[in-house]
Each structure stands twice: as structure tokens, then as C-alpha cells.
Design an enzyme around this catalytic site. Structure first.
Site, PDB file in Angstrom:
ATOM      1  CB  ALA A  27      -0.935  -0.002   1.202  1.00 53.06           C
ATOM      2  CG  HIS A  28       1.142   5.671  -1.990  1.00 56.93           C
ATOM      3  ND1 HIS A  28       1.076   6.833  -1.262  1.00 56.93           N
ATOM      4  CD2 HIS A  28       2.035   5.911  -2.989  1.00 56.93           C
ATOM      5  CE1 HIS A  28       1.869   7.739  -1.790  1.00 56.93           C
ATOM      6  NE2 HIS A  28       2.468   7.198  -2.840  1.00 56.93           N
TER       7      HIS A  28
END
Length: 221
Positions: free
Chosen positions: A68-69
Site C-alpha cells: 500500500a501507499h
């Protein structure tokens, strides 16, 4: 089993090559050489700009997020019914397209997900909601659906899949190579292209001690 990529080694080498090239150009112009200090630690910190800027800005150490970012969502890997894939909905327009793709228009007005900041803050909850939907169809179906709506997406390939990918074959990244024992194998060529120059595998790996005499002659005269 997990396989690691030596990012520290490769990063220092790439930074080092850039510094050497810059120093050569400066030497040609000024006649002055340069001492280059290129450490793996410095290279890793340079590549971690997103994480270090988050720490400097908030004072909090970045969390482990997997694929994920830290500042955008949904911007990570998801599991389809048969295989994983990646989406990168990095702005509000793309987020709305994701809502339509999964058939959940009610998410568009959910106050927990109204902005990128809120979606990133509630990332785990959003992941759970979307994952339930993504598990209902195949990877190919989701990639077609998301691509049709303009959402950046891609398969998460195994090495077998990516090395046999049509784009990899078309760019001739994989080349034949002969080992010292005469066996044929394959290797990944230099990955970048330069106009007017064709990279090739021009030297095979040496046998143990094959160049001893040459090396000793060079070192010892």
C-alpha cells in the site's frame, strides 16, 4: 519462502555510476578529479524519500503497509478469485471510477472516504470492503474492467510470468548465455536502451581461475 532483492547493493551501484559519469564530465571541463563516497546506507535513505519526508513532517515513524501507499488509497495489491493484481487510484477521479467498477456507488459519499487523505487514514477498512468485491471475479476480469474505466492497474506477476511477458520478449531483455561448463542458459541483459547502440552479451562467465595468469601479470608486471 521469501526472496529478497538487494536494493542497497543495486542502489549504491546506480548512484555510483551516475556520480562517476558526472565526475568524468567535470574533469573534462576543469581538469579536476573527484573523490566519490557512495555508501549503501546513503543510497537507501535517498530512495526512501517518501518515508523520510513523512517522518520529518509528522515526527512519526512510517508504518508497515505492505504493497500500500502511505498517502493514497486504494493504491495497493488486491487478491482476485484466482491471482493478485495491483491498482493505483491516486486521486478522487480515479477513486470514483473504482466505486463504479466494483458496483458500490454508495462509497462515493461515504464520509470516511471522501478525500485521498481520509482514504489513506482509513486504508485498512477500505481494503477490507474492496477485497470482498475483488475476490468475486478473476484477475483478468478486474484488469479489463479497471482499464476500461481508466484506472491504472496491472497484474502482480511471478518471475516465470514476467520473464515470458510479450513486452519483455519484444524488448529482448532476456538473452542466451553459455556457462563455463558449456551448458546453455539465459540472463537478463542491460535493461536500458540507448539509440545508436545495441547491448549484447559479449563475454561468458569465466571458469574458476581461468584468468589467473592475466590478472597476476597485470598486478605484478
Amino acid at each position: 519462502m521469501k526472496c529478497g532483492v538487494p536494493l542497497g547493493d543495486f542502489g549504491a551501484g546506480l548512484y555510483g555510476a551516475f556520480c562517476i559519469t558526472s565526475a568524468i564530465l567535470r574533469a573534462r571541463e576543469t581538469g579536476e578529479g573527484a573523490f566519490i563516497d557512495c555508501s549503501m546506507l546513503a543510497g537507501l535513505l535517498g530512495m526512501a524519500a517518501l518515508q523520510t519526508s513523512e517522518y520529518f513532517g509528522t515526527g512519526a515513524a512510517p508504518r508497515r503497509l505492505g504493497s500500500a501507499h502511505p498517502r493514497a488509497a486504494p493504491y495497493q495489491g488486491f487478491q482476485a478469485s484466482d491471482a493478485p493484481f495491483m491498482i493505483a487510484a491516486g486521486n478522487d477521479k480515479l477513486w470514483l471510477a473504482v466505486c463504479d467498477a466494483v458496483g458500490m456507488p454508495q462509497l462515493k459519499t461515504d464520509p470516511r472516504f471522501e478525500t485521498n487523505t481520509l482514504r489513506a487514514k482509513n486504508q485498512k477498512l477500505l481494503e477490507q470492503i474492496l477485497q470482498r468485491e475483488f475476490s468475486k471475479r478473476s484477475k483478468a476480469e478486474w484488469l479489463d474492467e479497471l482499464d476500461r474505466r481508466g484506472v491504472p492497474c496491472a497484474p502482480i506477476n511471478t518471475y516465470a510470468e514476467v520473464l515470458d511477458d510479450p513486452h519483455v520478449r519484444a524488448t529482448r531483455l532476456v538473452r542466451d548465455m553459455t556457462l563455463p561448463n558449456g551448458r546453455k542458459t539465459r540472463t537478463v541483459a542491460f535493461p536500458m536502451k540507448i539509440s545508436g547502440y545495441e547491448f549484447s552479451v559479449y563475454r561468458n562467465p569465466p571458469l574458476l581461475g581461468e584468468h589467473n595468469d592475466e590478472v597476476f601479470a597485470e598486478w605484478l608486471g
